[in-house]
Design a protein around this motif. Sequence first.
Motif, PDB file in Angstrom:
ATOM      1  N   GLY A  62       0.816  -1.207   0.000  1.00 34.19           N
ATOM      2  CA  GLY A  62       0.000   0.000   0.000  1.00 34.19           C
ATOM      3  C   GLY A  62       0.847   1.253   0.000  1.00 34.19           C
ATOM      4  O   GLY A  62       1.965   1.268   0.516  1.00 34.19           O
ATOM      5  N   VAL A  63       0.293   2.346  -0.590  1.00 32.65           N
ATOM      6  CA  VAL A  63       1.031   3.595  -0.689  1.00 32.65           C
ATOM      7  C   VAL A  63       0.118   4.786  -0.458  1.00 32.65           C
ATOM      8  O   VAL A  63      -1.097   4.730  -0.679  1.00 32.65           O
ATOM      9  CB  VAL A  63       1.706   3.754  -2.072  1.00 32.65           C
ATOM     10  N   ASP A  64       0.730   5.877  -0.006  1.00 33.55           N
ATOM     11  CA  ASP A  64       0.140   7.208  -0.084  1.00 33.55           C
ATOM     12  C   ASP A  64       0.720   7.848  -1.343  1.00 33.55           C
ATOM     13  O   ASP A  64       1.935   7.899  -1.503  1.00 33.55           O
ATOM     14  CB  ASP A  64       0.514   8.042   1.142  1.00 33.55           C
ATOM     15  N   ILE A  65      -0.132   8.330  -2.233  1.00 31.02           N
ATOM     16  CA  ILE A  65       0.344   8.880  -3.502  1.00 31.02           C
ATOM     17  C   ILE A  65       0.355  10.400  -3.453  1.00 31.02           C
ATOM     18  O   ILE A  65      -0.605  11.027  -2.995  1.00 31.02           O
ATOM     19  CB  ILE A  65      -0.515   8.400  -4.681  1.00 31.02           C
ATOM     20  N   VAL A  66       1.452  10.981  -3.932  1.00 29.27           N
ATOM     21  CA  VAL A  66       1.589  12.425  -4.106  1.00 29.27           C
ATOM     22  C   VAL A  66       1.901  12.644  -5.576  1.00 29.27           C
ATOM     23  O   VAL A  66       2.837  12.045  -6.109  1.00 29.27           O
ATOM     24  CB  VAL A  66       2.719  12.991  -3.221  1.00 29.27           C
ATOM     25  N   ALA A  67       1.134  13.506  -6.265  1.00 26.93           N
ATOM     26  CA  ALA A  67       1.262  13.559  -7.722  1.00 26.93           C
ATOM     27  C   ALA A  67       1.131  14.968  -8.267  1.00 26.93           C
ATOM     28  O   ALA A  67       0.509  15.847  -7.658  1.00 26.93           O
ATOM     29  CB  ALA A  67       0.199  12.658  -8.366  1.00 26.93           C
ATOM     30  N   SER A  68       1.699  15.148  -9.475  1.00 27.35           N
ATOM     31  CA  SER A  68       1.706  16.437 -10.166  1.00 27.35           C
ATOM     32  C   SER A  68       1.518  16.231 -11.655  1.00 27.35           C
ATOM     33  O   SER A  68       1.983  15.233 -12.221  1.00 27.35           O
ATOM     34  CB  SER A  68       3.050  17.140  -9.908  1.00 27.35           C
ATOM     35  N   ASP A  69       0.826  17.176 -12.325  1.00 28.07           N
ATOM     36  CA  ASP A  69       0.764  17.243 -13.779  1.00 28.07           C
ATOM     37  C   ASP A  69       0.240  15.922 -14.356  1.00 28.07           C
ATOM     38  O   ASP A  69      -0.793  15.411 -13.920  1.00 28.07           O
ATOM     39  CB  ASP A  69       2.154  17.621 -14.301  1.00 28.07           C
ATOM     40  N   CYS A  70       0.938  15.322 -15.315  1.00 34.07           N
ATOM     41  CA  CYS A  70       0.492  14.038 -15.858  1.00 34.07           C
ATOM     42  C   CYS A  70       0.516  12.949 -14.795  1.00 34.07           C
ATOM     43  O   CYS A  70      -0.235  11.966 -14.878  1.00 34.07           O
ATOM     44  CB  CYS A  70       1.345  13.629 -17.050  1.00 34.07           C
ATOM     45  N   GLY A  71       1.355  13.122 -13.767  1.00 34.55           N
ATOM     46  CA  GLY A  71       1.354  12.184 -12.651  1.00 34.55           C
ATOM     47  C   GLY A  71       0.032  12.166 -11.918  1.00 34.55           C
ATOM     48  O   GLY A  71      -0.363  11.136 -11.346  1.00 34.55           O
TER      49      GLY A  71
END
Length: 322
Positions: free
Chosen positions: A132-141
């Motif tokens: 399991g993960v906590d996701i941090v994302a930007s732009d196309c991410g």
Amino acid sequence: MQRRQFLQYSLATLAAGAMAGWIAPAQARGLPGESRTDAAAFRAMRRYAELPFGRIAYADRGRGKAALFLHGAPLNSYQWGGAIDRLAAHRRCIAPDLMGLGYSEVHENQALGAADQVAMLAALLDKLSIRGVDIVASDCGTAIAQLFLVRYPERVRTLLLTNGDVEIDSPPAKVQPAIDMARKGTLADATAQWLTDRSLARATFGASVFHDPSRFADATIDYYVTPLVSTPLRRKQYHAFHLALEPNPLAGIEAKLQRSQVPVRMVWGASDDIFAMGDAEYLDRVFPRSRGIRRVAEGKLFFQEEYPEVIAAEAMHLWGLA
């Protein structure tokens, strides 16, 4: 006209690559006197995972529960260096280079669309024995994060989403000239200009996506641009990455997001004219467990570079650590 538009803002998505490293890193906001990991040190920490997709580059710092950081284009994992500096004491921070960008070396005929990136990320997490993960994302991410959530809902604890694609705005209009240049095979040549004219990167690209573009470091421009244009294959894949932004990879995803029970927080640069505040408001309406929006008044597309302490503070709060 197409080239002019490209220089003004469509390579705003490219511009971010030049901005991750600061000329005076000790001035990092929120941590007086504490330096951000520079490009050379980040390079030394780079790891590789051998996967069916190819040789995937990634950063791996910290311990405990895992957080997955997804960068924008044409950046790589170094986009998150400042945030990782602040969060590695609380999470095992995994930041891969997406296929077609950064230092990942993928097979010649590997597809580079958002769904393919999701499959690669799942394989990478499996390789690292991370469930399991906590996701941090930007732009196309940010688009990839939503698709990962839909494909692997049991693997996502939280989402921290910053300026990026949503179903109603993907790809955004101001990225279209870059896609058109990729189709014509000229995008890599235009990007390579950053390596010989860094002032151009600061004056045009930087001004599009940062509040203070004067703080680029030459070494960081090199770190982002060099792998993208290093070989004919990499140039071809760089173009292919942009071509894969069409058609809209998020088409039809809204109903699935509406069923998600994952806590989601939006942190949005309010001065961005590529992904407007309306995109954050859309996500706030769609996700049942939205934790609302934090607006970063001076933030443009890649504000995460300038304000890593904001990302760290919001992540800590979302993760229940602050």
